[in-house]
Design a protein around this motif. Sequence first.
Motif, PDB file in Angstrom:
ATOM      1  N   ASP A 259       0.865  -1.187   0.000  1.00 17.72           N
ATOM      2  CA  ASP A 259       0.000   0.000   0.000  1.00 17.72           C
ATOM      3  C   ASP A 259       0.898   1.233   0.000  1.00 17.72           C
ATOM      4  O   ASP A 259       1.909   1.285   0.704  1.00 17.72           O
ATOM      5  CB  ASP A 259      -0.885  -0.003   1.257  1.00 17.72           C
ATOM      6  CG  ASP A 259      -1.985   1.049   1.152  1.00 17.72           C
ATOM      7  OD1 ASP A 259      -3.147   0.652   0.937  1.00 17.72           O
ATOM      8  OD2 ASP A 259      -1.674   2.264   1.273  1.00 17.72           O
ATOM      9  N   HIS A 261       0.486   3.907   1.309  1.00 16.18           N
ATOM     10  CA  HIS A 261       0.534   4.596   2.588  1.00 16.18           C
ATOM     11  C   HIS A 261       1.862   4.326   3.305  1.00 16.18           C
ATOM     12  O   HIS A 261       2.354   5.170   4.053  1.00 16.18           O
ATOM     13  CB  HIS A 261      -0.648   4.146   3.463  1.00 16.18           C
ATOM     14  CG  HIS A 261      -0.471   4.506   4.915  1.00 16.18           C
ATOM     15  ND1 HIS A 261      -0.457   5.799   5.362  1.00 16.18           N
ATOM     16  CD2 HIS A 261      -0.270   3.714   6.015  1.00 16.18           C
ATOM     17  CE1 HIS A 261      -0.269   5.803   6.682  1.00 16.18           C
ATOM     18  NE2 HIS A 261      -0.153   4.556   7.088  1.00 16.18           N
ATOM     19  N   VAL A 284      -6.447   2.449   4.968  1.00 11.64           N
ATOM     20  CA  VAL A 284      -5.746   1.277   4.420  1.00 11.64           C
ATOM     21  C   VAL A 284      -6.635   0.041   4.558  1.00 11.64           C
ATOM     22  O   VAL A 284      -6.779  -0.746   3.616  1.00 11.64           O
ATOM     23  CB  VAL A 284      -4.410   1.051   5.158  1.00 11.64           C
ATOM     24  CG1 VAL A 284      -3.739  -0.231   4.663  1.00 11.64           C
ATOM     25  CG2 VAL A 284      -3.476   2.248   4.965  1.00 11.64           C
TER      26      VAL A 284
END
Length: 883
Positions: A259, A261, A284
């Motif tokens: 991800d 993030h 997420v």
Amino acid sequence: MLETTYKPAEIEDKWYQAWERAGAFACGRHPERAPYTIVIPPPNVTGSLHMGHALNNTLQDILVRHARMSGHDVLWQPGTDHAGIATQMVVERQLDGEGLSRHDLGRAAFIERIWAWKAQSGGAIIGQLRRLGASCDWSRSRFTMDDGLSAAVRRVFVTLYRQGLIYRDKRLVNWDPLLHTAISDLEVEQREEHGKLWTFRYPLEDEPGRFVCVATTRPETMLGDTAVAVHPEDQRYADVAGKNCILPIMGRPIPIVADVHADPEKGTGAVKITPAHDFNDFEVGRRHGLAMINVLDARACLNDEAPERFRGLDRYEARDAVVAEMQALGLVEKIEEHTLALPYGDRSGVVVEPWLMDQWFVDAKALAGPAIAAVEAGRTRFVPEQWTRTYYEWMRNIQPWCISRQIWWGHQIPAWYGPDGRIFVAETQAEAEAAAAEAYGEPVALGRDADVLDTWFSSALWPLSTLGWPEETPELRRYYPTDVLVTGFDIIFFWVARMMMMGLHFMGEAPFHTVYIHALVRDEKGQKMSKSKGNVIDPLELIDRYGADALRFTLTALAVQGRDVKMSEGRVEGYRNFCTKLWNAARFCQMNGAAPVPGFDPATATEPVNRWLVGKLAAATAEASEALAAYRFNDYANGLYQFVWATFCDWYLEFAKPLLLEGDHAVQAETRAVAGWTLDRILILLHPVMPFVTEELHAAMAERDGGLLVDRPWPEAAALARDAEAEAELDWVIRLISTVRTMRADANVPPGARIPLMLRAAGDGVAARVAGHRRLIESLARIEAVELIEAEAPKGSVQGVCDGTTVILPLAGVIDVAAERARLDKELARLSVEIARLHKKLENPGFLAKAPAEVVATERDRLEAAALAQAKLTEAAQRLAEL
RNA sequence: GGGCGCGUAGCUCAGCGGGAGAGCACUACGUUGACAUCGUAGGGGUCGCUGGUUCAAUCCCAGCCGCGCCCACCA
């Protein structure tokens, strides 16, 4: 006859009552006039007047008093705010003293108790606003939980719900574990603190000897981890992405997801994901469809999702326990010192928890669009203008607004639930039941949503609801939209932005055309006032000590746009002295029979001193009006301060003394009339900022038919004729007197001594001016006689220069030669610097070619004057040397 | 990380392209028929630093230094 000293305590209450008796603050007295409206930022019903209120309401009062005098039908709409959490806390604290909690009473009895408290001690601040002099229309006072205002709240809720702009959603909210309620993002404040950063090892499921390391500042939340995230392009983790690791302690496998993030630069590059306890992780979690495991209860203690040995521990105990167990497992990679910002609840002062739950939200994004557009189009304007950007920044990035609160005091949400959880939103229970009966095909029992609305939800409706909305009242038609909102920058987001959204959505028009944002009041060192610092200055104490007018004037004089107000008692004392000065000027007028003469036209005055004063007043009036129109409150106050103290008292009244004592009857009568008329104007101009003392003096100035200053019309500066010649003449007299005074002081002439004055090389103009104002010069400069001479100054004279005329004090015999020599040298030195500067400038071809002609001319005049003065003083110095 | 603002007299602050201002504090003198909560006079500032624009910069622009606030983030 007025007393020698002004005593505010003896007059303020009396005049406030007189105004109210006269209905001076009531709107609608003049239906033919254009309306002017301000809604007060409603103080908390629990509040008591602090400096911020004093500033805020003084500025509003200046605007509304000025608007009334300027011929408007003014509504200053007052009221108080129910302040949900704050008020509930006050009464809960009371109960606590009785050993009770609100749960012991039950909801209905508790709310009844709050109403009883409000009836008895709530709203004390209203009385305090009166002491400050606030001229609100108290007959229209409203409370955010009045029936009408509550109805408005329900109408807005139901309407927005039906429009899809209010919805119920399961999201992470800021949970206050002390107050046991959700709060909005705005009610959370970040505080920097020192903490630790723990790095844990999570073993891979397939290769138990291999670990993924994750760093965290909140070890206790790991019990709710449901993934580890790595950046998709992070080569270090390319081979583990998609695999599982085993969450230590819990022993469950969790996926390692890719991800964006995950920031490869931060920590280890791999980050633990706790969707139920972190705002980023929640996103997420949504993207990857992760489980969201809530491990905390409402008190922020570990719940049944945690292993038995951790259950019931609060979050900090749990943190220690988790770290200890991880250490025992050998899974702690490292522990570092770390600085981080923690979210605190602004009311409770405890760290709030992101907590996953069902709450009500407003789709603020949708409402923000028109609110942004209104400002962009200039339909609503911020003053100072820089706040526009702050407003845009926040509005353009606005988040859903969590409006439900798990407390009891407030507007209960008008939503009911059927047996199967279906939601019925309606303005009344009967409507909800009817809707439910139709939906289910038979009557069913409904349970009402227990939550109440964020206090700011009702505050957002204040400009509408106080005027009667949703009813089509005459007041709503007449006074909406309001003119100006006056408030502090700290509630632009909480309040201003939300009023904009609601006003535009429900009325189609922004609730105000101007938002004046004032600064915070700080202590004299610039520190924010707070109880814990012990630096709070109580405005009521200052009112007791110096009077409301002095406090108001201080706040106004210090209210510079874009700068904090630093409050010190010394300033208030200084402006109290100004009140006294004004008082004594009025006393002087009174003693000399100088009162306003009905029908007197200052244009008929012939004495130059009087014509000079009228011109100066015209200028001061224009400045005051312009300053108020531009919300430059400090310029308004300081301009009048200068006019009253310097122009009127220091010069004019001193000029008036010889005129009143020795002038012929016509001059005496005219001077009395002009002095009285000017004082009357001064009282009008100062009234918005100093209403009490001006009203008292207004009443004392003449027998009146009960007419109050508060109702007098604001003067038009343009209506006053200015006499340029008289102004030039008297300005010269003032410069001459100042020159003589300085020379006397430097030459140590005793202040009381009458001495001769000679003026040499004076042109015809000067001769005429001296002839016209001989007595004024003699009186104010303590001169025995003024003589115009052609010959050289007598030996041993003190000499100076005023506008090209040599000013001579013949003090032969008493002159201190050394002191005089020093004085001349100093003056000559100053002149030579000035002359050099001007020469350089005037010899610069670029300046002559490019500077505006008038600037060049001014500089030439200056050079000429300086050169003349230099010549005269050089000559004086030579004469001195001959002694 | 984004945004806003502030550094001018000992203190608190105005001013913001052409002569450095106010209040308080300070010094000297003063019971002049409104006011000692007062009057008169005075001392005190390379307008944060460095560049640039301009005939001219405390003021406009850029950079730097120092200070404050707001928002976001913080593994």
